[in-house]
Design a protein around this motif. Structure first.
Motif, PDB file in Angstrom:
ATOM      1  N   UNK A  58       0.827  -1.217   0.000  1.00 10.42           N
ATOM      2  CA  UNK A  58       0.000   0.000   0.000  1.00 10.42           C
ATOM      3  C   UNK A  58       0.853   1.255   0.000  1.00 10.42           C
ATOM      4  N   UNK A  59       1.915   1.242   0.817  1.00  6.03           N
ATOM      5  CA  UNK A  59       2.811   2.403   0.898  1.00  6.03           C
ATOM      6  C   UNK A  59       3.513   2.617  -0.454  1.00  6.03           C
ATOM      7  N   UNK A  60       4.006   1.528  -1.043  1.00  3.50           N
ATOM      8  CA  UNK A  60       4.685   1.640  -2.348  1.00  3.50           C
ATOM      9  C   UNK A  60       3.742   2.221  -3.391  1.00  3.50           C
ATOM     10  N   UNK A  61       2.505   1.720  -3.391  1.00  2.00           N
ATOM     11  CA  UNK A  61       1.536   2.186  -4.393  1.00  2.00           C
ATOM     12  C   UNK A  61       1.215   3.667  -4.185  1.00  2.00           C
ATOM     13  N   UNK A  62       1.105   4.078  -2.933  1.00  2.00           N
ATOM     14  CA  UNK A  62       0.782   5.487  -2.673  1.00  2.00           C
ATOM     15  C   UNK A  62       1.908   6.399  -3.144  1.00  2.00           C
ATOM     16  N   UNK A  63       3.164   6.021  -2.833  1.00  2.00           N
ATOM     17  CA  UNK A  63       4.287   6.842  -3.315  1.00  2.00           C
ATOM     18  C   UNK A  63       4.266   6.920  -4.837  1.00  2.00           C
TER      19      UNK A  63
END
Ligand SMILES: NC(=O)C1=CN([C@@H]2O[C@H](COP(=O)(O)OP(=O)(O)OC[C@H]3O[C@@H](n4cnc5c(N)ncnc54)[C@H](OP(=O)(O)O)[C@@H]3O)[C@@H](O)[C@H]2O)[C@@H](O)CC1
Ligand SMILES: Nc1ncnc2c1ncn2[C@@H]1O[C@H](COP(=O)(O)OP(=O)(O)O)[C@@H](O)[C@H]1O
Length: 307
Positions: free
Chosen positions: A45-50
């Motif tokens: 989720x964090x990777x996708x948001x960045x």
């Protein structure tokens, strides 16, 4: 007939950066996802948001979580190893513009302190994307003040339906169905009952607001049906919401349009990664991290269609 959310519609909701922006003005997303047994969901989720272009991302590790099994890293360590640009810990000073909660968490193992913190977010005013293990926090008349968008898959949708006491599921409900009509009608009933925007995921995803606005997205590439791609979608949506959170106060319907755009961008990224432009299952297998990695070119393709 549920109207289709097209690429031009989605392109119009994107917010490319401008010269007057800084990292804060581009949107600050707070993320409370992942747990000892599911550090990967937090990373995805964090990777996708960045990769969707958030300006600043603050990851808040689960409070009083179990110790990680098998010598695994904690979710915070895994997030930082994958995305060193992430800021760790609860917000100090400037509050987050939007929150993403629930992916890779389990309500059954949530600590009392974590529950208290999540409830405080629901009683605030920043919009929240609610996925997976946090969906149980939403009930009819629960007194929440934050605008919320729920991202259930069909199994989670059925659970929400039961907890909302809506009676039997509609006769035409099919958990694995690809007909947008019955999915959108069921989602509209749940959205109204819970006073929430509902993004019901599947091959055909529908996004429905509590006021009855609804759109369909898909069929998406079937290569997307693989573990963790929902965590990626939640990250994309969190980033899109953080980028336009200020406008949501005057335009609450924007949450639905951002949900539909997130689903479309997610599918475009998966088509890019799998080389399945026609979404017919040609091309090659992908895993969730491949979808996250393909968000930037998919974003560029979509943004080029802005008028
Ligand atoms: N790398 C990581 O860390 C990952 C972590 N993850 C995290 O795992 C947690 C559990 O999430 P989960 O979705 O796997 O389990 P759960 O919520 O119990 O629901 C599953 C049950 O629902 C039903 N079902 C019906 N339709 C369905 C549908 N279309 N799609 C899916 N299910 C459908 C089906 O029941 P059946 O139809 O078989 O009776 C099935 O048994 C969650 O926090 C998530 O974020 C994952 O993201 C993976 C990567
Ligand atoms: N048959 C399918 N074809 C295309 N996309 C699918 C299909 N089944 C599921 N998806 C998509 O894959 C993602 C799966 O999300 P989810 O069920 O939450 O999985 P996870 O919890 O493992 O991340 C959703 O975005 C959903 O729309």
């Amino acid at each position: 007939m549920t109207e289709r959310w097209g690429e031009l519609d989605a392109a119009a909701t994107l917010r490319p950066p401008g010269p007057g922006d800084d990292k804060y003005r581009r949107g600050v997303l707070g993320v409370r996802t992942g747990a000892a047994h599911y550090p990967g969901a937090a990373v995805l989720g964090v990777s996708a948001a960045w990769r969707t272009g958030v300006g600043m991302l603050r990851y808040v590790p689960p409070v009083d979580d179990a110790a990680p099994p098998f010598g695994l890293p904690t979710p915070a360590a895994a997030v930082l190893a994958a995305r060193p640009e992430t800021v760790l810990g609860p917000p100090t000073g400037r509050p987050c513009d939007a929150w993403l909660i629930g992916s890779g968490t389990d309500a059954a193992t949530r600590s009392a302190a974590e529950l208290r913190d999540l409830r405080a977010l629901l009683a605030g005013d920043a919009p929240i994307v609610i996925d997976a293990g946090a969906l149980d926090l939403v009930a009819a008349g629960d007194g929440r003040t934050a605008p919320v968008v729920l991202t259930p898959h069909a199994g989670e949708f059925e659970r929400l339906w039961r907890s909302a006491r809506l009676g039997a599921l509609p006769d035409d409900w099919d958990a694995h169905g690809t007909d947008a009509g019955p999915r959108a009608r069921a989602a509209a009933r749940l959205a109204e009952a819970l006073d929430a925007t509902v993004l019901l995921k599947g091959s055909v995803t529908v996004c429905v607001s509590a006021e009855g606005w609804s759109r369909r997205i898909g069929p998406a590439t079937p290569w997307l049906a693989t573990a963790g791609t929902g965590d990626v979608l939640a990250g994309i949506l969190g980033a899109l919401v953080a980028g336009r959170a200020a406008e949501l106060r005057d335009d609450p319907g924007l949450l639905g349009r951002l949900g539909a755009t997130a689903a479309l961008l997610h599918d475009l990224a998966a088509r890019c990664a799998s080389a399945d432009a026609g979404a017919d299952g040609s091309g090659r297998p992908i895993a969730a991290a491949d979808v996250a990695a393909a968000i930037p070119p998919a974003f560029a393709e979509l943004a080029s269609q802005r008028r």
